[in-house]
Every structure is written in structure tokens, then in C-alpha cells.
Design an enzyme around this catalytic site. Structure first.
Site, PDB file in Angstrom:
ATOM      1  N   THR A 134     -32.739 143.940   1.308  1.00 33.91           N
ATOM      2  CA  THR A 134     -32.629 143.592  -0.109  1.00 33.91           C
ATOM      3  C   THR A 134     -33.878 143.999  -0.885  1.00 33.91           C
ATOM      4  O   THR A 134     -35.000 143.688  -0.474  1.00 33.91           O
ATOM      5  CB  THR A 134     -32.387 142.090  -0.273  1.00 33.91           C
ATOM      6  OG1 THR A 134     -31.214 141.725   0.458  1.00 33.91           O
ATOM      7  CG2 THR A 134     -32.215 141.725  -1.737  1.00 33.91           C
ATOM      8  N   LYS A 161     -30.917 143.936  -6.013  1.00 33.45           N
ATOM      9  CA  LYS A 161     -30.781 142.777  -6.890  1.00 33.45           C
ATOM     10  C   LYS A 161     -30.735 143.249  -8.340  1.00 33.45           C
ATOM     11  O   LYS A 161     -31.586 144.013  -8.798  1.00 33.45           O
ATOM     12  CB  LYS A 161     -31.957 141.818  -6.694  1.00 33.45           C
ATOM     13  CG  LYS A 161     -31.931 141.078  -5.364  1.00 33.45           C
ATOM     14  CD  LYS A 161     -30.799 140.077  -5.280  1.00 33.45           C
ATOM     15  CE  LYS A 161     -30.898 139.193  -4.050  1.00 33.45           C
ATOM     16  NZ  LYS A 161     -29.802 138.218  -3.973  1.00 33.45           N
ATOM     17  N   ASP A 240     -20.557 134.735  -3.725  1.00 28.51           N
ATOM     18  CA  ASP A 240     -21.700 134.154  -3.012  1.00 28.51           C
ATOM     19  C   ASP A 240     -21.885 132.718  -3.487  1.00 28.51           C
ATOM     20  O   ASP A 240     -21.375 131.779  -2.884  1.00 28.51           O
ATOM     21  CB  ASP A 240     -22.960 134.985  -3.239  1.00 28.51           C
ATOM     22  CG  ASP A 240     -24.173 134.425  -2.487  1.00 28.51           C
ATOM     23  OD1 ASP A 240     -24.040 133.402  -1.780  1.00 28.51           O
ATOM     24  OD2 ASP A 240     -25.266 135.008  -2.596  1.00 28.51           O
ATOM     25  N   LYS A 264     -23.238 131.720   3.942  1.00 20.13           N
ATOM     26  CA  LYS A 264     -24.639 131.401   4.218  1.00 20.13           C
ATOM     27  C   LYS A 264     -24.696 130.022   4.854  1.00 20.13           C
ATOM     28  O   LYS A 264     -24.135 129.060   4.319  1.00 20.13           O
ATOM     29  CB  LYS A 264     -25.486 131.435   2.941  1.00 20.13           C
ATOM     30  CG  LYS A 264     -25.602 132.828   2.346  1.00 20.13           C
ATOM     31  CD  LYS A 264     -26.462 132.827   1.087  1.00 20.13           C
ATOM     32  CE  LYS A 264     -26.595 134.231   0.511  1.00 20.13           C
ATOM     33  NZ  LYS A 264     -27.365 134.251  -0.756  1.00 20.13           N
ATOM     34  N   ASP A 319     -31.856 140.228   6.498  1.00 25.75           N
ATOM     35  CA  ASP A 319     -33.270 140.599   6.399  1.00 25.75           C
ATOM     36  C   ASP A 319     -34.170 139.385   6.165  1.00 25.75           C
ATOM     37  O   ASP A 319     -35.317 139.512   5.753  1.00 25.75           O
ATOM     38  CB  ASP A 319     -33.471 141.621   5.278  1.00 25.75           C
ATOM     39  CG  ASP A 319     -32.975 141.122   3.920  1.00 25.75           C
ATOM     40  OD1 ASP A 319     -32.395 140.023   3.859  1.00 25.75           O
ATOM     41  OD2 ASP A 319     -33.159 141.838   2.921  1.00 25.75           O
TER      42      ASP A 319
END
Length: 368
Positions: A134, A161, A240, A264, A319
Site C-alpha cells: 500500500t 490510497k 471495506d 479484516k 503488508d
């Protein structure tokens, strides 16, 4: 088997540089590490990585919640994960990062006890997962320079982003694509930064740069807007922040709002409910990604094991820990190899030795 000890460690670490997204700028990590031991000497480690802007949690709130949950779990059988999840939910609503720390530690403990890596326990779909890296919001030329360096380092997938002004975001994607050429996959994440109209405008133009997907183009609670954006432009849409729990996944599926769901562990409250989300999505024919917050390499090990275990995970955003100056796992954990994260075959999360200096001494310890 009985839980005999739960230890709580507040941990603060510094990022190598501030991480900028549409709704936040993060310079330091303030999380909580949990160590759980059973009556047979098995030990599990877990992490809570709170982020107030997304989870509504802080280091202080996580500690407060763990001080409610931990004493209640002493003496419980760690193999009864559904039962334990129910206990946590009955004691405290929301507070998913705090619950995740307990959940992760218990699964790690079970993996140690059963001598099996968690990715095999979760389904064993693959022994490695390709990951993106990212790039935070910065001027286009800076993002392009970082993208070139990441491709040289072995990454074949880059996540950009976005979520500032649409025209600036278009220039960011244009600059990165021009710098890295046609081969690397590009994914973008607006982190709720656009309105419906801005999202449609930006994505219609960004589509010419061969972008694989867009995460959360509009506000988390605007499911109708998410569906509208999905229909109005050509880039596949991933939820998300709109999906924390299984009930949220069901809602975006029923509304036809998404092509993919980003799971997540911190949002869902642990492995238990993360697996439920993946199964719901699979039933509906919707692929998943496993990603994370600003987490340590301990949280990374958890995410890598989940991503490698579940058959319906198509993408890895793995990451985490790379932005921090210090590692919590001294030996073991997951490794980066040829563009992929590899969990290995060590039991549980694969942790062989914890960096005791980094986690310090426990703030609180509950014992049988």
C-alpha cells in the site's frame, strides 16, 4: 484443557513515516498484545490494533474491555471457540479489536496444542498468498517513485490510497501507471473519501489505467451509494469499512452493492467471525480479500494464516508491520518471498520467539 492465564501488554511503536489515508493520518502505533496460557503449558499470542476513525477503539478502551473479558474466560476450555465468542459478545458489544486479541491468541494456542499451523486448520487452500503493498496519499510524483521501488523489490501488485479530490486522485493513478508500466496490478482504496458523484467521476476516468478494483469509494453507511457506484462505472467494487461483522456482509450482498469483501480480523473480532464472513460471501459467489489495519508482524501472521487457509480469498493486502520500526516476533511468523506472504509450517501462528523487550511487562495478569 483450561485457560489458566491471560496477560495484557500495552505496546507503543513508531512508524517509519506518517501513513496518510483519506480519513486519517497515523504516525504511531498504540496497540495491545495478549498472551494466553492453558493448563498444559501451551501459549498463544494475540494482538488488538485499534483505530478510532474506523473501529471506534483506542488503546485505553481495548485495555478496559479486556479487563472485563479476561477474568471471565479464566478456567474456560479454549477449544470451545463458539462458546467463548458468545461470552465475549454477551459481556461487551462492538469493541472488535479487543475481542480479536483474545480470539487470535486462543487459536494460536490451539494450533500449538494440536501441532498444526492455523492456515491448515482454516482449510489449507494455499501455502502462500500474493500480496499488494500500500502506498499512502502523497503527491503523484512521490507515489510514482515509491511504486517503481516496490516493483523492483518484487511486488507485482500495488494498492494506491486515494480519496482526496477526484481530479488529484486521477493524476495519482495516471502517474503510477506511467511509472511502472502495464504489468503490475493496480488496486485503489478511497477509504470513504468520495461522495457518490465524485466516485463515479473519478472511477470512470481511472478505469483507463487498468485498475483491478476499488475499495470503499463512499461512506461506510451508504450501502445504497455503494451499489449505485458499482452500477455506474466499470471498476469492480470492494466493501471495506462497510463490512465489519457477518450481518454487514449479508446486507451488502443482499443490496447487490459489492463485487468483493475485504475481511479484516480487527473489524470482525477475530478468526471465528472472519470465517463466517468468508463463507457467506462464498455462498453468494462473492470473492474476498484479507487485509489489516496498522498492525505489527503479529497481526500480519494472523492475517496471512487466514488468507492462506480460506478457499474464497482471492486477494491479499498483507503488508502490515512493514511501516513500523520494530518487530514483535523475534523468530518465526510469516515471511515475504517472491511477491507472496508465506506462513510456513510451524504450529499456530508460527511464532518461535517473541521480542520481549518490545512488548515489555504485562499491565495486568489474570490467573486461575
Amino acid at each position: 484443557m483450561k485457560i489458566t492465564s491471560i496477560e495484557i501488554y500495552p505496546v507503543e511503536l513508531t512508524l517509519k513515516e506518517p501513513f496518510v489515508i483519506a480519513i486519517d493520518t497515523i504516525s504511531t502505533y498504540a496497540g495491545v498484545i495478549v498472551r494466553i496460557e492453558d493448563d498444559q503449558g501451551h501459549i498463544g499470542w494475540g494482538e488488538a490494533a485499534p483505530q478510532a476513525t474506523i473501529l471506534g477503539e483506542t488503546q485505553e478502551s481495548v485495555i478496559a474491555v479486556l479487563n472485563i473479558i479476561a477474568p471471565r474466560l479464566i478456567g474456560e476450555d479454549p477449544r470451545r471457540m463458539g462458546w467463548i465468542t458468545g461470552i465475549m459478545d454477551a459481556l461487551v458489544t462492538k469493541n472488535t479489536a479487543a475481542k480479536a486479541a483474545i480470539d487470535i491468541a486462543l487459536y494460536d494456542l490451539l494450533g500449538q496444542a494440536w501441532k498444526v499451523p492455523l492456515w491448515r486448520l482454516f482449510g489449507g487452500a494455499r501455502d502462500r498468498m500474493e500480496t499488494d503493498f500500500t502506498i499512502g496519499i502523497r503527491p503523484p510524483e512521490e507515489m510514482a517513485r515509491e511504486a517503481v521501488q516496490l516493483v523492483k523489490a518484487g511486488y507485482r501488485v500495488l494498492k494506491l490510497k486515494l480519496g482526496a479530490t477526484p481530479d488529484e486522485d486521477i493524476e495519482r493513478v495516471k502517474a503510477v501507471r506511467a511509472a511502472v508500466g502495464d504489468e503490475p496490478h493496480l488496486r485503489i482504496d478511497a477509504n470513504q473519501g468520495w461522495s457518490r458523484q465524485e466516485a463515479i467521476h473519478a472511477l470512470t476516468h481511472i478505469a483507463r489505467y487498468n485498475v483491478e478494483l476499488v475499495e470503499q469509494p463512499v461512506a461506510a453507511d451508504d450501502i445504497e451509494g455503494l451499489a449505485l457506484v458499482r452500477r455506474a462505472q466499470p471498476i469492480p467494487v470492494m466493501a471495506d469499512e462497510s463490512v465489519h461483522l457477518p450481518v454487514d456482509a449479508l446486507k451488502v450482498i443482499e443490496e447487490g452493492a459489492v463485487d468483493y469483501i475485504n475481511i479484516k480480523i480487527m473489524k470482525s473480532g477475530g478468526f471465528w467471525k472472519s470465517q463466517q464472513i468468508a463463507l457467506l460471501a462464498e455462498t453468494a459467489g462473492i470473492g474476498c480479500q484479507v487485509g489489516g489495519m496498522v498492525e505489527t508482524d503479529l497481526g500480519l501472521a494472523a492475517a496471512v494464516n487466514l488468507a492462506c487457509g480460506l478457499p474464497n480469498v482471492q486477494f491479499g493486502d498483507l503488508d502490515m508491520g512493514s511501516s513500523l520500526r520494530e518487530r514483535l516476533i523475534k523468530r518465526g511468523g510469516s515471511i515475504f518471498e517472491d511477491g507472496c506472504m508465506v506462513p510456513g509450517d510451524r504450529p499456530g501462528l508460527g511464532i518461535e520467539e517473541i521480542n520481549e523487550q518490545a512488548i515489555g511487562t504485562p499491565l495486568k495478569c489474570y490467573k486461575l
